[in-house]
Design a protein around this motif. Structure first.
Motif, mmCIF file in Angstrom:
data_model
loop_
_atom_site.group_PDB
_atom_site.id
_atom_site.type_symbol
_atom_site.label_atom_id
_atom_site.label_comp_id
_atom_site.label_asym_id
_atom_site.label_seq_id
_atom_site.Cartn_x
_atom_site.Cartn_y
_atom_site.Cartn_z
ATOM 1 N N UNK A 25 0.938 -1.031 0.031
ATOM 2 C CA UNK A 25 0.260 0.102 0.226
ATOM 3 C C UNK A 25 0.857 1.157 -0.105
ATOM 4 N N UNK A 26 2.079 1.247 -0.092
ATOM 5 C CA UNK A 26 3.118 2.369 -0.018
ATOM 6 C C UNK A 26 2.685 3.199 -1.332
ATOM 7 N N UNK A 27 2.948 4.459 -1.468
ATOM 8 C CA UNK A 27 3.061 5.305 -2.521
ATOM 9 C C UNK A 27 4.152 5.657 -3.410
ATOM 10 N N UNK A 28 4.114 5.104 -4.703
ATOM 11 C CA UNK A 28 5.298 5.271 -5.332
ATOM 12 C C UNK A 28 4.938 6.611 -6.250
ATOM 13 N N UNK A 29 5.848 7.551 -5.972
ATOM 14 C CA UNK A 29 5.700 8.935 -6.271
ATOM 15 C C UNK A 29 7.075 9.175 -7.356
ATOM 16 N N UNK A 30 6.897 10.331 -8.063
ATOM 17 C CA UNK A 30 8.307 10.864 -8.690
ATOM 18 C C UNK A 30 8.975 11.324 -7.346
ATOM 19 N N UNK A 31 10.242 11.113 -7.608
ATOM 20 C CA UNK A 31 11.271 11.635 -6.709
ATOM 21 C C UNK A 31 10.955 13.131 -6.467
ATOM 22 N N UNK A 32 10.996 13.607 -5.158
ATOM 23 C CA UNK A 32 11.235 14.977 -4.908
ATOM 24 C C UNK A 32 12.156 15.856 -5.361
ATOM 25 N N UNK A 33 11.745 17.002 -5.998
ATOM 26 C CA UNK A 33 12.500 18.136 -6.562
ATOM 27 C C UNK A 33 12.603 19.232 -5.827
ATOM 28 N N UNK A 34 13.743 19.572 -5.312
ATOM 29 C CA UNK A 34 13.820 20.856 -4.393
ATOM 30 C C UNK A 34 14.493 22.120 -5.044
ATOM 31 N N UNK A 35 13.653 23.007 -5.739
ATOM 32 C CA UNK A 35 13.948 23.924 -6.725
ATOM 33 C C UNK A 35 14.891 25.106 -6.271
ATOM 34 N N UNK A 36 15.351 25.129 -5.117
ATOM 35 C CA UNK A 36 16.172 26.371 -4.420
ATOM 36 C C UNK A 36 16.730 25.700 -3.055
ATOM 37 N N UNK A 37 18.105 25.520 -3.381
ATOM 38 C CA UNK A 37 18.745 25.154 -1.859
ATOM 39 C C UNK A 37 20.227 25.435 -1.875
ATOM 40 N N UNK A 39 15.348 13.748 -5.114
ATOM 41 C CA UNK A 39 16.270 13.001 -6.130
ATOM 42 C C UNK A 39 16.944 14.175 -6.961
ATOM 43 N N UNK A 40 16.478 15.537 -7.164
ATOM 44 C CA UNK A 40 17.041 16.613 -7.744
ATOM 45 C C UNK A 40 16.773 17.691 -6.971
ATOM 46 N N UNK A 41 17.933 18.689 -7.020
ATOM 47 C CA UNK A 41 17.922 19.972 -6.446
ATOM 48 C C UNK A 41 18.610 20.808 -7.413
ATOM 49 N N UNK A 42 18.234 22.172 -6.959
ATOM 50 C CA UNK A 42 19.074 23.156 -7.754
ATOM 51 C C UNK A 42 19.628 23.880 -6.635
ATOM 52 N N UNK A 99 24.603 9.229 -10.396
ATOM 53 C CA UNK A 99 23.946 9.147 -11.535
ATOM 54 C C UNK A 99 22.711 9.972 -11.158
ATOM 55 N N UNK A 100 22.865 11.368 -10.581
ATOM 56 C CA UNK A 100 21.673 12.198 -10.059
ATOM 57 C C UNK A 100 21.747 13.439 -10.897
ATOM 58 N N UNK A 101 20.530 13.745 -11.404
ATOM 59 C CA UNK A 101 20.283 15.028 -12.133
ATOM 60 C C UNK A 101 20.337 16.185 -10.883
ATOM 61 N N UNK A 102 21.097 16.879 -11.220
ATOM 62 C CA UNK A 102 21.406 17.998 -10.177
ATOM 63 C C UNK A 102 21.612 19.500 -11.127
ATOM 64 N N UNK A 103 21.122 20.384 -10.319
ATOM 65 C CA UNK A 103 21.540 21.976 -10.995
ATOM 66 C C UNK A 103 22.338 22.766 -9.859
ATOM 67 N N UNK A 104 23.459 23.215 -10.159
ATOM 68 C CA UNK A 104 24.151 24.079 -9.484
ATOM 69 C C UNK A 104 24.798 24.996 -10.144
ATOM 70 N N UNK A 105 25.579 26.315 -9.638
ATOM 71 C CA UNK A 105 26.244 27.044 -10.224
ATOM 72 C C UNK A 105 27.201 27.856 -8.952
#
Ligand code: GUN
Ligand code: ZN
Length: 428
Positions: free
Chosen positions: A65-77, A130-133, A154-160
């Motif tokens: 009964x667990x919920x399979x969701x898209x990985x969470x995406x943190x748009x500003x950290x 799973x992803x953060x900017x 193998x993680x999709x990330x954004x930084x600068x």
């Protein structure tokens, strides 16, 4: 034959933006769903029985009964602020000077930058992100360390590289020219390499001279494929400071706009104390604002008016703003977003909160074709939530009339104990 993994459970699906219409038209949960993973991607979704029958050789992970969701995406950290999260008693400007800048100075040591990158990615993965900017520090090696650590996972990330050439300690200052040169070298090295995405990153108008903003605007013009991230209108003192530093600007957004730092691929964190012109302009250009509700409460910045920005047609993502934000968890962040919207008479549904933390943030990052949705062809970046992770949540869930009540209780009361598993590029 290539290895296939079949995850079974309740599966969450989006077919559009549930913030702007009736969420029932765009969001659904399949109570006996499946997600087939192959080569790091979602190969198929559908009823568990059908997928099981069609893919008999697949390794099955049955989540019940667990919920399979898209990985969470943190748009500003700010991953460099990991070790000083929850620092007491200050507001934005003295919080930066007292806690943030001294911590960021430590990133001159590349080993420290690597240690914190690993720690931050461990903590956020445990929280289902799973992803953060993220904003790195002014040190180019802090960007290298973060992208390198993410690549191993193998993680999709954004930084600068965060750019600052005034109003910061001497050893945290670059120049207009070095900010341009270093950012250019980094984006040429990393952007589009594996799952790395570069964001040109002026910290905010007070810590950049107009010359530096100009240089970064020119760089973005040469590399429009990159994102541009910064802060906008977080606290009244900051807005007043910007007015004094840029007397010719019409408003805070104009300090960016005048230097080419506005566009559809722009991300502005906080955006609390906006003028009507700023809201209209953000909507017109298709820029994204990023809601950072735990930070806004923790540093005392004010209440983001989600309904007003949504009704104006402004795109938005959701974010922790670690370590101005007081949590690494997007569950906690969704709860804070719910509470903040309640102050403005908007009751966000669990479906809308989940969308903001996944597909909405993916859209804000212009990655909505790749992540944020459980659909064939998308990256297999998935978070599996136990909807009865603590006694307090379980007893509430036992009273629920439908699965959305369970999801809402986990959003409001859940933490990393609710995260059963995090899958990144098809690996647990
Ligand atoms: N404004 C400029 N820098 C920062 C930062 O590091 N955190 C937050 N919350 N606001 C900022
Ligand atoms: Zn920030």
């Amino acid at each position: 034959m290539t290895h296939q993994t079949l995850l079974l459970g309740q599966t969450l699906h989006f077919d559009g933006n549930p913030l702007t219409g009736d969420w029932r038209d765009t969001v659904r949960i399949d109570s006996a769903g499946g997600v087939l993973i192959e080569n790091g991607r979602i190969a198929a979704t559908g009823p568990a029985d059908r997928l099981r029958a069609a893919h008999g050789a697949a390794e099955v992970v049955d989540y019940g009964r667990d919920l399979i969701c898209p990985g969470f995406i943190d748009a500003h950290a700010h991953h460099p602020q990991t070790a000083m999260i929850a620092s007491w008693g200050k507001r934005l400007i003295d919080w930066l000077n007292t806690y943030t800048f001294p911590e960021e100075e430590r990133f001159a040591d590349a080993d420290y930058a690597a240690t914190i990158a690993e720690r931050y990615l461990d903590l956020t993965r445990a929280a289902g992100t799973t992803t953060m900017c993220s904003f790195a520090t002014i040190h180019p090696a802090s960007v290298d360390a973060f992208f390198a650590a993410a690549a191993v996972r193998d993680q999709c990330v954004v930084t600068g590289k965060t750019c600052m050439d005034r109003n910061a300690p001497e050893d945290l200052r670059d120049t207009a020219q070095s900010a341009y040169d270093d950012s250019k070298a980094l984006l040429e090295r990393w952007h589009g390499t594996g799952r790395a995405h570069y964001a040109i990153t002026p910290r905010f108008s007070p810590t950049s001279t107009p010359e530096q903003l100009d240089a970064l605007g020119a760089l973005w013009d040469e590399h429009p494929e990159c994102l541009m991230q910064t802060h906008l209108s977080e606290q009244p003192d900051e807005v007043a400071w910007v007015r004094g530093l840029y007397p010719d600007a019409r408003d805070y957004l104009d300090t960016y706009e005048a230097h080419g730092l506005i566009g559809a691929r722009a991300l502005y964190g906080h955006t609390i104390h906006l003028e009507p012109r700023e809201i209209a302009r953000l909507s017109e250009v298709g820029a994204a604002v990023v809601h950072c509700p735990t930070s806004n409460a923790f540093i005392g910045s004010g209440q983001f008016n989600l309904g007003r920005l949504r009704d104006a047609g402004v795109r938005m993502g959701l974010a922790t703003d670690t370590g101005g934000g007081s949590s690494f968890s997007m569950l906690r962040t969704m709860a804070a977003a719910y509470e903040a919207a309640q102050h403005h008479g908007v009751a966000l549904h669990a479906a809308q909160l989940m969308w903001l933390a996944t597909a909405g943030s993916a859209d804000a990052l212009h990655l909505g074709h790749e992540i944020g949705t459980v659909r064939a062809g998308y990256a297999a970046d998935l978070t599996v939530l136990d909807l009865k992770s603590t006694p307090a949540i379980a007893q509430r869930a036992n009273r629920s009339n439908d699965v959305w009540e369970d999801v809402f209780a986990t959003i409001m009361m859940g933490d990393d104990r609710a995260v059963r598993d995090t899958w990144i590029a098809g690996k647990r």
